[in-house]
Motif scaffolding. Sequence first.
Motif, mmCIF file in Angstrom:
data_model
loop_
_atom_site.group_PDB
_atom_site.id
_atom_site.type_symbol
_atom_site.label_atom_id
_atom_site.label_comp_id
_atom_site.label_asym_id
_atom_site.label_seq_id
_atom_site.Cartn_x
_atom_site.Cartn_y
_atom_site.Cartn_z
ATOM 1 N N GLY A 138 -1.209 2.039 9.018
ATOM 2 C CA GLY A 138 -0.959 -0.026 9.490
ATOM 3 C C GLY A 138 0.788 -0.184 9.436
ATOM 4 O O GLY A 138 2.014 0.825 10.219
ATOM 5 N N CYS A 139 0.905 -0.811 8.508
ATOM 6 C CA CYS A 139 2.641 -1.367 8.488
ATOM 7 C C CYS A 139 3.173 0.019 7.035
ATOM 8 O O CYS A 139 3.846 -0.864 6.824
ATOM 9 C CB CYS A 139 2.566 -3.122 8.156
ATOM 10 S SG CYS A 139 2.290 -3.847 9.500
ATOM 11 N N SER A 140 2.104 -0.246 6.544
ATOM 12 C CA SER A 140 2.699 0.878 5.057
ATOM 13 C C SER A 140 3.632 1.847 5.363
ATOM 14 O O SER A 140 3.401 2.440 6.477
ATOM 15 C CB SER A 140 1.752 1.414 4.240
ATOM 16 O OG SER A 140 0.899 -0.171 3.184
ATOM 17 N N PRO A 141 4.708 2.108 4.585
ATOM 18 C CA PRO A 141 5.504 3.957 4.450
ATOM 19 C C PRO A 141 4.628 4.692 5.011
ATOM 20 O O PRO A 141 3.899 5.247 4.462
ATOM 21 C CB PRO A 141 6.246 3.590 3.749
ATOM 22 C CG PRO A 141 6.442 2.550 2.993
ATOM 23 C CD PRO A 141 5.051 1.982 3.393
ATOM 24 N N ALA A 142 5.005 5.810 6.257
ATOM 25 C CA ALA A 142 4.274 7.031 6.042
ATOM 26 C C ALA A 142 5.546 7.839 5.619
ATOM 27 O O ALA A 142 6.024 8.232 6.315
ATOM 28 C CB ALA A 142 4.328 6.711 7.369
ATOM 29 N N PRO A 143 5.181 8.426 4.407
ATOM 30 C CA PRO A 143 6.439 9.664 3.780
ATOM 31 C C PRO A 143 5.475 10.645 5.018
ATOM 32 O O PRO A 143 4.577 10.929 4.772
ATOM 33 C CB PRO A 143 6.270 9.763 2.658
ATOM 34 C CG PRO A 143 5.129 9.289 2.090
ATOM 35 C CD PRO A 143 5.047 8.073 3.041
ATOM 36 N N PRO A 144 6.187 12.243 4.527
ATOM 37 C CA PRO A 144 5.813 13.047 5.238
ATOM 38 C C PRO A 144 5.437 13.682 3.388
ATOM 39 O O PRO A 144 5.688 13.266 2.907
ATOM 40 C CB PRO A 144 7.441 13.933 5.325
ATOM 41 C CG PRO A 144 8.095 12.884 5.131
ATOM 42 C CD PRO A 144 8.201 11.838 4.848
#
Length: 260
Positions: free
Chosen positions: A53-59
């Motif tokens: 969704g709109c949450s951050p997507a760190p590796p």
Amino acid sequence: MTDVVKLHYSEAGQGMPVVLLHGFPLSGLLWEKQQRQLGDLYRVITPDLRGHGCSPAPPGIYEMETLARDVWALLDSLLIKKAVIMGHSMGGYIVLAMWKMAQDRFLALGLIDSQAAADTEEGRQGRFQLAEKVAAEGSQAVAAAMLPKLFAAGMAAGDSVLERAREMILDTSRAGIIGSLNGMAVRHNASATLATINVPALVLAGAEDQIIPVAKAVAMAAVIAIATLTIIEKAGHVPMLERPEVTTTALRKFLSTVDE
Ligand code: MLT
């Protein structure tokens, strides 16, 4: 330890806090109808998990404990000490990780089309292969793999429910999908945890779930002390989308038994 991520979330209503976690690779929108309908009596919170969704997507690898810590941090920021916490599929894996971390913060819990067991070796290898495909091709690869298995028989391409799910999957970033696949692959077997659950637990599943067979729900309910088992007919892996009213009614009935 991985740093927590500040989750995007949606909130509706007032009253007993009810947190609804979505599964992979969807978003808080999965619970849109239930949030609106239950918001008449409850404070319903639907986070977007890390990478979705709109949450951050760190590796990185999204271990279930990492995802659980993100949700606890969100509840801390909202000053919510205790809540009913329910999770769909991967969301259920997170609920079990959260239970292991802080049992005293649960008023009740829900495992929706979920399971406690870890992956088989074959399942794990399948996730690694899919992660490689997503790295090369993007979220389209996971939409192609999952959409044919997500629903009960009779769901046709073009149906608004299927297209809604497709949209959520395609909106999930590569890092989010790959992090979750790798995280689910290394998750622990939580079967022994089920017997430690001493709050009311709703175990709900679609009768035609092709991803997590309904027998797993029946088996989980059998070992949880205060379990309510609800099977939704004519629904597959996502009864909240396929049969939203029936699902809301089941949640409402269960929630009415929970003391704050
Ligand atoms: C989900 O719906 O969250 C996933 O299908 C769960 C899984 O792949 O184990």
